[in-house]
Design an enzyme around this catalytic site. Structure first.
Site, PDB file in Angstrom:
ATOM      1  N   HIS A 239      -9.411   1.071   5.364  1.00  0.00           N
ATOM      2  CA  HIS A 239      -8.195   1.109   5.867  1.00  0.00           C
ATOM      3  C   HIS A 239      -8.307   2.039   7.164  1.00  0.00           C
ATOM      4  O   HIS A 239      -9.311   3.153   7.025  1.00  0.00           O
ATOM      5  CB  HIS A 239      -7.242   1.766   4.856  1.00  0.00           C
ATOM      6  CG  HIS A 239      -5.781   1.621   5.568  1.00  0.00           C
ATOM      7  ND1 HIS A 239      -5.350   2.802   6.338  1.00  0.00           N
ATOM      8  CD2 HIS A 239      -4.793   0.901   5.280  1.00  0.00           C
ATOM      9  CE1 HIS A 239      -4.108   2.347   6.614  1.00  0.00           C
ATOM     10  NE2 HIS A 239      -3.810   1.269   6.098  1.00  0.00           N
TER      11      HIS A 239
ATOM     12  N   GLY B 131       2.843   2.065  10.924  1.00  0.00           N
ATOM     13  CA  GLY B 131       4.103   3.217  10.732  1.00  0.00           C
ATOM     14  C   GLY B 131       4.759   3.579  12.219  1.00  0.00           C
ATOM     15  O   GLY B 131       5.298   4.511  12.107  1.00  0.00           O
TER      16      GLY B 131
ATOM     17  N   SER C  36       3.905  -2.128  10.082  1.00  0.00           N
ATOM     18  CA  SER C  36       5.337  -2.171  10.201  1.00  0.00           C
ATOM     19  C   SER C  36       5.851  -3.571  10.132  1.00  0.00           C
ATOM     20  O   SER C  36       6.945  -3.929  10.584  1.00  0.00           O
ATOM     21  CB  SER C  36       5.647  -1.975  11.891  1.00  0.00           C
ATOM     22  OG  SER C  36       5.405  -0.312  12.245  1.00  0.00           O
TER      23      SER C  36
ATOM     24  N   ASN D 210       0.788  -1.157  -0.045  1.00  0.00           N
ATOM     25  CA  ASN D 210       0.068   0.016   0.081  1.00  0.00           C
ATOM     26  C   ASN D 210       0.954   1.166   0.030  1.00  0.00           C
ATOM     27  O   ASN D 210       1.505   1.596   0.962  1.00  0.00           O
ATOM     28  CB  ASN D 210      -0.686  -0.147   1.270  1.00  0.00           C
ATOM     29  CG  ASN D 210      -1.764   1.117   1.231  1.00  0.00           C
ATOM     30  OD1 ASN D 210      -1.845   2.105   0.343  1.00  0.00           O
ATOM     31  ND2 ASN D 210      -2.643   1.474   2.528  1.00  0.00           N
TER      32      ASN D 210
ATOM     33  N   LYS E 105       0.077   4.314  -0.282  1.00  0.00           N
ATOM     34  CA  LYS E 105      -0.565   5.335   0.439  1.00  0.00           C
ATOM     35  C   LYS E 105      -0.372   6.794  -0.602  1.00  0.00           C
ATOM     36  O   LYS E 105      -0.177   6.495  -1.772  1.00  0.00           O
ATOM     37  CB  LYS E 105      -0.039   5.659   1.915  1.00  0.00           C
ATOM     38  CG  LYS E 105      -0.344   4.427   2.755  1.00  0.00           C
ATOM     39  CD  LYS E 105       0.043   4.501   4.184  1.00  0.00           C
ATOM     40  CE  LYS E 105      -0.349   2.903   4.777  1.00  0.00           C
ATOM     41  NZ  LYS E 105      -0.003   3.181   6.290  1.00  0.00           N
TER      42      LYS E 105
HETATM   43  P1  13P Z   1       3.232   0.416   7.505  1.00  0.00           P
HETATM   44  O1  13P Z   1       3.749  -0.923   7.048  1.00  0.00           O
HETATM   45  O2  13P Z   1       3.961   1.640   7.165  1.00  0.00           O
HETATM   46  O3  13P Z   1       3.206   0.522   9.189  1.00  0.00           O
HETATM   47  O4  13P Z   1       1.790   0.578   7.106  1.00  0.00           O
HETATM   48  C1  13P Z   1       0.900  -0.319   7.181  1.00  0.00           C
HETATM   49  C2  13P Z   1      -0.415  -0.132   6.491  1.00  0.00           C
HETATM   50  O5  13P Z   1      -1.150   0.970   6.761  1.00  0.00           O
HETATM   51  C3  13P Z   1      -0.594  -0.808   5.184  1.00  0.00           C
HETATM   52  O6  13P Z   1      -1.966  -0.589   4.992  1.00  0.00           O
END
Ligand code: 13P
Length: 264
Positions: free
Chosen positions: A96, A183, A223, A9, A11
């Protein structure tokens, strides 16, 4: 046998050139990773160029959208409809935690989107997870206070499945993503994620059947990186991962996929 699924993802990240370079690198790597399915979810605006780029990609590499609205068209400034993406992507991430918390998406709205996805032949990747951040003293890998977790997470899934037939439910991908792990660099432990995921399977078992609950793919996200992905893949309950930050670096994401495919 549930085929492992690794979803990246992206983002709200990447320029067009970043996106092309990243997708091309994964495309080259995907060829010898066919024991896993890989899905890239770039921002909407890169879907058209990337769909063209990936036209001759190995079958195990496809695209997903990060979100969509549920109606086919209409006065919805800034939104994207299933009609607009259905020929570009196979999957769509819905619910999400960032959509739930920053955009106020409710369980009912997410349920509408799930129905719309199926209407247009898209496979929803439905995210569920604790929405509360951990208290300071509870931070770190492991588990949060149980009282503010399980019921929330199961409830989100029950609401997501409202009115979804058995035939469709079987195709849903669920991603367990606790907000305290997203994150933060503090992933859940594999054991903890597996315990929550087992409970999510029970929701499917109760509503549909035990055998269906054993066929649905459920991922972990929060993470995940190339160092910890094995810990999740090692758990029989967990069918793959939904990666955010680690999916933005080609070398790292390919390492995640290779680890998941047992090809390191
Ligand atoms: P991270 O891997 O950056 O923690 O994000 C996870 C996430 O929200 C994937 O959709």
């Amino acid at each position: 046998m549930r085929r492992p699924l690794i979803v990246g993802n992206w983002k709200m990240n990447t320029t067009l050139s970043d996106a092309v370079v990243l997708a091309n690198s994964v495309k080259r790597a995907a060829e010898d990773l066919d024991s896993v399915e890989i899905v890239l979810c770039p921002p909407f605006v890169w879907l058209v160029p990337l769909a063209e780029n990936l036209e001759n990609a190995p079958k195990n590499l496809t695209l997903g959208a990060q979100n969509m609205w549920f109606a086919d068209s209409g006065a919805m400034t800034g939104e994207i409809s299933p009609i607009m993406i259905k020929d570009l992507v196979k999957y769509v991430i819905l619910g999400h935690s960032e959509r739930r918390s920053h955009f106020g998406e409710s369980n009912a709205l997410i349920n509408d989107k799930i129905h719309a996805a199926f209407t247009h032949g898209l496979t929803p990747i439905v995210c569920v997870g604790e929405l509360k951040k951990l208290q300071e003293e509870k931070r770190g890998r492991g588990r949060p206070n149980r009282t503010d977790t399980k019921s929330d997470v199961n409830h989100q899934l029950e609401e997501a499945l409202k009115g979804v037939s058995k035939e469709k439910a079987e195709k849903i991908i669920v991603a367990y993503e606790p907000v305290w792990a997203i994150g933060t660099g503090h992933a859940a432990t594999g054991g903890y994620a597996a315990t929550v995921i087992e409970k999510l399977r029970q929701v499917f078992a109760k509503k549909y059947s035990k055998s269906l609950s054993e066929r649905v793919r459920i991922l972990y996200g929060g993470s995940v990186d190339s160092k910890n992905v094995q810990e999740f893949m090692y758990q029989p309950e967990i069918d793959g991962v939904l990666a955010g930050g680690s999916s933005l670096k080609a070398k790292e994401f390919i390492a995640v996929c290779r680890e998941a495919a047992g090809r390191q």
